[in-house]
Write an enzyme that holds these catalytic residues in place. Structure first.
Site, mmCIF file in Angstrom:
data_model
loop_
_atom_site.group_PDB
_atom_site.id
_atom_site.type_symbol
_atom_site.label_atom_id
_atom_site.label_comp_id
_atom_site.label_asym_id
_atom_site.label_seq_id
_atom_site.Cartn_x
_atom_site.Cartn_y
_atom_site.Cartn_z
ATOM 1 N N ARG A 217 0.869 -1.176 0.000
ATOM 2 C CA ARG A 217 0.000 0.000 0.000
ATOM 3 C C ARG A 217 0.907 1.228 0.000
ATOM 4 N NH1 ARG A 217 -2.638 3.073 4.786
ATOM 5 N NH2 ARG A 217 -3.954 4.490 3.614
ATOM 6 N N HIS B 68 -8.252 6.770 0.131
ATOM 7 C CA HIS B 68 -9.138 5.605 0.355
ATOM 8 C C HIS B 68 -9.515 4.946 -0.971
ATOM 9 C CE1 HIS B 68 -10.911 7.407 4.331
ATOM 10 N NE2 HIS B 68 -9.915 6.582 4.612
ATOM 11 N N ARG C 267 -10.552 14.691 12.267
ATOM 12 C CA ARG C 267 -10.302 15.717 11.238
ATOM 13 C C ARG C 267 -11.577 16.509 10.983
ATOM 14 N NH1 ARG C 267 -8.199 11.335 7.500
ATOM 15 N NH2 ARG C 267 -6.067 10.955 8.180
ATOM 16 N N GLU D 189 -9.476 -3.751 2.101
ATOM 17 C CA GLU D 189 -8.453 -3.090 1.290
ATOM 18 C C GLU D 189 -7.280 -4.034 1.017
ATOM 19 O OE1 GLU D 189 -9.155 0.191 4.165
ATOM 20 O OE2 GLU D 189 -8.198 1.403 2.622
#
Ligand code: ADP
Length: 402
Positions: free
Chosen positions: A93, A182, A243, A386
């Site tokens: 990744r 993402h 965030r 993922e």
């Protein structure tokens, strides 16, 4: 065919070994506190009797190269020697692929250099990803390795969606534009949605909502992300655990003037002390829902704000796509928080989104529909994976160059 998937941070390596013939996880684990005297390893592996077993170890691991050696050793000690010897590929990744990488890419010296050039765009993540890539190349020199970028899926955005209305030179000089993140998750759930709906991905319009501690929405037309809520950095867009998401860009200057806080302090505040946590002090959605149900006003406010922002993005992306076949909820919150899904879709019946309360409230780990049977838009809950998507893209990339 086995694939090792690596997700590394500056002091950690997360890994999974997949058997790609049945998508079984043969082993998974995480090394943390690399570079400290008490590095830790958690390792979980599939035994021949099809049961998983786990072990935890501590030992000093000075760098990522030693970390990979530790993974190799513990895999061999837990009966995975053959599986590691027969690795078809390693998928890494990588957070930022800038405008260079539109798809997963076979790793060679040029690719490593290009990822290095992207460091100013992701100063915390890309260096950690590079350290792991270089260590893995040393430890497994004969295994093909592939970089899978968090940003790549969103490279389909048209210029009018990815540019900021700031002086154009900033794009040329500093690569200032929206990238989105993402991507692996949005791509995985859109592929899964097409499989579930039994229709070709390239004929489907959908809005995918990845709601975890980080959160983002994407407008996916025919399998291509044409807009997404995160921007130059993951700070833009939805309200997240810590965030802020979208704010008036003048806010940091105003706060600096009023409080004397430095730019670094404000950056930290917007990334680590804002979002759900900034409003109610907690960023765990389970706690927030629990407190909201007990009439905690700030928990209820943060929950309302979180869902309202998502609803606004659903409306915006409906307009972007013209019409949608499905809305997909994923990520820890999207998969598990029925109340969030309900509040995000409330009042959107005119857009074709009508949730069936009974289906929405039935927990499951499977891909499922939670819309009313007659509703024109499918509302799906799809557990993201993922790591599996990285493994699949790694195989596709290696086969394409063979
Ligand atoms: P990350 O972005 O760190 O991968 P996850 O996708 O694991 O995050 O999502 C973490 C979020 O999911 C947390 O806010 C957590 O509270 C929330 N979550 C997990 N399980 C549930 C649940 N059963 N109900 C509500 N929220 C949940």
């Amino acid at each position: 065919m086995n694939v090792l998937v690596i997700n590394s941070g500056s002091s950690s390596i997360k890994y999974q070994i997949f058997n790609m013939s049945n998508n079984n996880v043969l082993a998974s684990g995480v090394i943390e506190r690399i570079g400290e005297s008490q590095s830790s390893l958690k390792h979980r592996w599939l035994k021949p009797d099809d049961e998983y077993e786990e072990l935890s170890l501590t030992q000093e691991i000075v760098d990522h190269k030693e970390g990979f050696q530790w993974i190799t050793n513990v895999s061999e000690e837990t009966g995975l020697t053959k599986q590691l010897k027969e690795l078809f590929g390693i998928g890494h990744r990588v957070v930022h692929g800038g405008e260079v990488f539109h798809k997963p890419t076979f790793i060679n010296d040029e690719v490593i250099e290009a990822i290095r050039k992207m460091v100013p765009l992701a100063p915390l993540h890309n260096p950690a990803n590079l350290v792991a890539i270089e260590a893995a190349l040393k430890n497994y020199p004969d295994v093909p390795q592939v970089a899978v970028f968090d940003t790549a899926f969103h490279q389909g955005m048209p210029p009018y969606a990815f540019h900021y209305a700031v002086p154009y030179e900033l794009y040329n000089d500093y690569h200032v534009r929206r990238y989105g993140f993402h991507g692996t998750s949005h791509q995985f759930v859109s592929r899964q949605a097409a499989i579930h709906l039994g229709r070709p991905l390239n004929e489907l319009n959908m809005i995918t909502l990845h709601l975890g501690n980080g959160a983002s929405a994407a407008a996916v037309r025919g399998g291509i992300s044409v807009d997404t809520s995160m921007g130059l950095t993951p700070l833009e867009g939805l309200i997240m655990g810590t965030r802020c998401g979208d704010i008036d860009p003048s806010l940091p200057f105003y706060i600096a003037q009023r409080s004397g806080m430095s730019l670094n302090d404000i950056d930290r505040m917007l990334n680590k002390e804002s979002g759900l946590k900034g409003i109610c002090g907690a960023n765990d959605m389970r706690e927030i829902i629990g407190r909201a149900k007990e009439n905690d006003a700030l928990a209820a406010l943060s929950l309302d704000m979180f869902c309202y922002r998502i609803k606004k993005y659903i409306g915006a992306y409906f307009a972007v796509l013209g019409d949608i076949d499905a809305a997909v909820f994923t990520g820890g919150i999207g998969e598990n928080a029925a109340l969030v899904r309900q509040k995000c879709c409330e009042g959107l019946e005119r857009l074709g989104l009508s949730i069936d309360a009974g289906k929405n409230d039935s927990p499951s780990r499977e891909v499922r529909e939670i819309n009313q049977n007659a509703a024109p838009v499918k509302v799906l809950v799809i557990p993201t994976n993922e790591e599996l998507e990285i493994a699949v893209q790694t195989v596709e990339t290696i086969l394409a160059v063979k």
